[in-house]
Design an enzyme around this catalytic site. Structure first.
Site, PDB file in Angstrom:
ATOM      1  N   HIS A  37      -8.111  -2.333  10.245  1.00  0.00           N
ATOM      2  CA  HIS A  37      -7.852  -2.302   8.804  1.00  0.00           C
ATOM      3  C   HIS A  37      -6.647  -3.165   8.446  1.00  0.00           C
ATOM      4  O   HIS A  37      -5.791  -3.461   9.281  1.00  0.00           O
ATOM      5  CB  HIS A  37      -7.725  -0.864   8.262  1.00  0.00           C
ATOM      6  CG  HIS A  37      -6.465  -0.139   8.596  1.00  0.00           C
ATOM      7  ND1 HIS A  37      -6.440   1.217   8.834  1.00  0.00           N
ATOM      8  CD2 HIS A  37      -5.180  -0.533   8.713  1.00  0.00           C
ATOM      9  CE1 HIS A  37      -5.199   1.602   9.067  1.00  0.00           C
ATOM     10  NE2 HIS A  37      -4.415   0.554   8.999  1.00  0.00           N
ATOM     11  N   ASN A  50      -7.936   0.148  13.909  1.00  0.00           N
ATOM     12  CA  ASN A  50      -9.377   0.018  13.688  1.00  0.00           C
ATOM     13  C   ASN A  50      -9.694  -1.280  12.946  1.00  0.00           C
ATOM     14  O   ASN A  50     -10.789  -1.436  12.417  1.00  0.00           O
ATOM     15  CB  ASN A  50      -9.910   1.226  12.900  1.00  0.00           C
ATOM     16  CG  ASN A  50      -9.230   1.358  11.542  1.00  0.00           C
ATOM     17  OD1 ASN A  50      -8.367   0.558  11.192  1.00  0.00           O
ATOM     18  ND2 ASN A  50      -9.624   2.355  10.770  1.00  0.00           N
ATOM     19  N   GLU A  63     -10.083  -0.201   4.683  1.00  0.00           N
ATOM     20  CA  GLU A  63     -10.639   0.382   5.898  1.00  0.00           C
ATOM     21  C   GLU A  63     -11.963  -0.289   6.264  1.00  0.00           C
ATOM     22  O   GLU A  63     -12.519  -1.056   5.465  1.00  0.00           O
ATOM     23  CB  GLU A  63     -10.862   1.889   5.665  1.00  0.00           C
ATOM     24  CG  GLU A  63      -9.580   2.690   5.445  1.00  0.00           C
ATOM     25  CD  GLU A  63      -8.834   2.974   6.748  1.00  0.00           C
ATOM     26  OE1 GLU A  63      -9.018   2.261   7.739  1.00  0.00           O
ATOM     27  OE2 GLU A  63      -8.040   3.944   6.748  1.00  0.00           O
ATOM     28  N   ASP A  71       0.840  -1.203   0.000  1.00  0.00           N
ATOM     29  CA  ASP A  71       0.000   0.000   0.000  1.00  0.00           C
ATOM     30  C   ASP A  71       0.873   1.252   0.000  1.00  0.00           C
ATOM     31  O   ASP A  71       2.099   1.171   0.164  1.00  0.00           O
ATOM     32  CB  ASP A  71      -0.998  -0.002   1.172  1.00  0.00           C
ATOM     33  CG  ASP A  71      -0.346  -0.141   2.543  1.00  0.00           C
ATOM     34  OD1 ASP A  71       0.907  -0.204   2.618  1.00  0.00           O
ATOM     35  OD2 ASP A  71      -1.074  -0.188   3.542  1.00  0.00           O
TER      36      ASP A  71
HETATM   37  C1  GLP Z   1      -1.121   1.669   8.234  1.00  0.00           C
HETATM   38  C2  GLP Z   1      -0.876   0.891   6.921  1.00  0.00           C
HETATM   39  C3  GLP Z   1      -0.911  -0.590   7.130  1.00  0.00           C
HETATM   40  C4  GLP Z   1      -0.155  -0.941   8.396  1.00  0.00           C
HETATM   41  C5  GLP Z   1      -0.916  -0.418   9.571  1.00  0.00           C
HETATM   42  C6  GLP Z   1      -0.231  -0.663  10.898  1.00  0.00           C
HETATM   43  O1  GLP Z   1      -2.219   2.506   8.125  1.00  0.00           O
HETATM   44  N1  GLP Z   1      -1.751   1.258   5.865  1.00  0.00           N
HETATM   45  O2  GLP Z   1      -0.358  -1.248   6.002  1.00  0.00           O
HETATM   46  O3  GLP Z   1      -0.053  -2.354   8.508  1.00  0.00           O
HETATM   47  O4  GLP Z   1      -1.272   0.948   9.422  1.00  0.00           O
HETATM   48  O5  GLP Z   1       0.850   0.211  11.090  1.00  0.00           O
HETATM   49  P1  GLP Z   1       1.880   0.035  12.275  1.00  0.00           P
HETATM   50  O6  GLP Z   1       2.661  -1.190  11.967  1.00  0.00           O
HETATM   51  O7  GLP Z   1       2.727   1.272  12.249  1.00  0.00           O
HETATM   52  O8  GLP Z   1       1.098  -0.114  13.529  1.00  0.00           O
END
Ligand code: GLP
Length: 253
Positions: free
Chosen positions: A138, A136, A143, A67
């Site tokens: 996702h 949340n 989302e 992403d």
């Molecule tokens: C982000 C990304 C995800 C990621 C998630 C968790 O919004 N779009 O791909 O896995 O949040 O992030 P983190 O590992 O910093 O908690």
């Protein structure tokens, strides 16, 4: 799905790195879909260290970016592309023609993410999809409200996701949209590993595993998949019910 609990993030990173090594011994040209965020940092360090010692060979694997933030160019250190290059791809010194990365600032992000999904499909789909978990529920930028058949696309960031992103963008308007592989491409991977670390993820992990499967928590849609392993450290697993905590490895639907 299977839950694999580790005492620490470091232990979980070692396990995932060992699993990746096995996959690559069997299939050196494997297609890997890789995430960004804080969660995979320790794993990427582990992979770089192992590669330096000749204990894992990622030199022939195809890497697909999971992403990206729309509007953020690869040259911006906050882009997910820059993150992947900095933490994993450059230290590994891999050939760049095996990298399928995203440019968040391209004129047509919808077309760009569809092309990446098509390139993945043309190569036979993902052998391994690594995932983090949003607070949340996702997955990538799928989302709340995303269905299991949602495809690669541009999505509007949920307010909770947006406020997390905003904290990094004091100097310019924060991104409002993301480019993301869809639940469909993600669920189509031959193996999925979701990494969930830290006390801050404990309550969403509990909800994803123990509340009804729902598009309101997109990660829960993956729960019925046998090929999904969730790697949680002790802190992230701390709120799970006894069933999920009793054994080191637990299977549940
Ligand atoms: C982000 C990304 C995800 C990621 C998630 C968790 O919004 N779009 O791909 O896995 O949040 O992030 P983190 O590992 O910093 O908690």
């Amino acid at each position: 799905m299977k839950i694999e609990r580790s005492a620490t993030e470091v232990e979980a990173a070692r396990r995932v790195a060992a699993a990746l090594d096995l996959l690559l011994r069997d299939k050196p040209h494997a297609n890997l879909v890789l995430p960004t965020g804080r969660t995979p940092v320790r794993l990427y360090q582990e992979l770089v260290e192992r590669a330096g010692r000749g204990q894992v060979d990622l030199s022939q694997a195809h890497v697909f970016q999971l992403d990206e933030l729309v509007g953020v160019p690869p040259a911006d250190p906050r882009s997910y592309c820059a993150f992947l290059r900095r933490t994993l791809l450059h230290p590994l010194g891999r050939p760049s023609d095996l990298e399928h990365l995203l440019d968040g600032s391209c004129p047509d992000p919808e077309a760009a993410i569809s092309e990446l999904a098509q390139a993945l499909a043309d190569r036979g789909g993902a052998d391994l999809v690594l995932l983090g978990l949003g607070r949340n529920g996702h997955v990538a930028f799928n989302e709340p409200g995303s269905s299991l058949d949602s495809q690669a696309r541009v999505t509007a960031l949920h307010p909770a996701t947006r406020s997390g992103v905003e904290s990094q963008f004091g100097d310019r308007p924060a991104p409002t949209h993301g480019m993301t592989l869809g639940m469909k491409e993600i669920a189509g991977g031959r193996a999925l590993r979701m990494l969930v670390f830290g006390a801050g993820k404990a309550s969403i992990l509990k909800s994803v595993l123990e509340d009804p499967v729902s598009p309101e928590r997109p990660a829960s849609l993956l729960r019925p998949l046998d090929r999904l392993t969730i790697h949680a450290d002790r802190a992230a697993a701390s709120l799970l019910s006894q069933d999920d905590r009793e054994n080191h490895t637990t299977r549940r639907r």
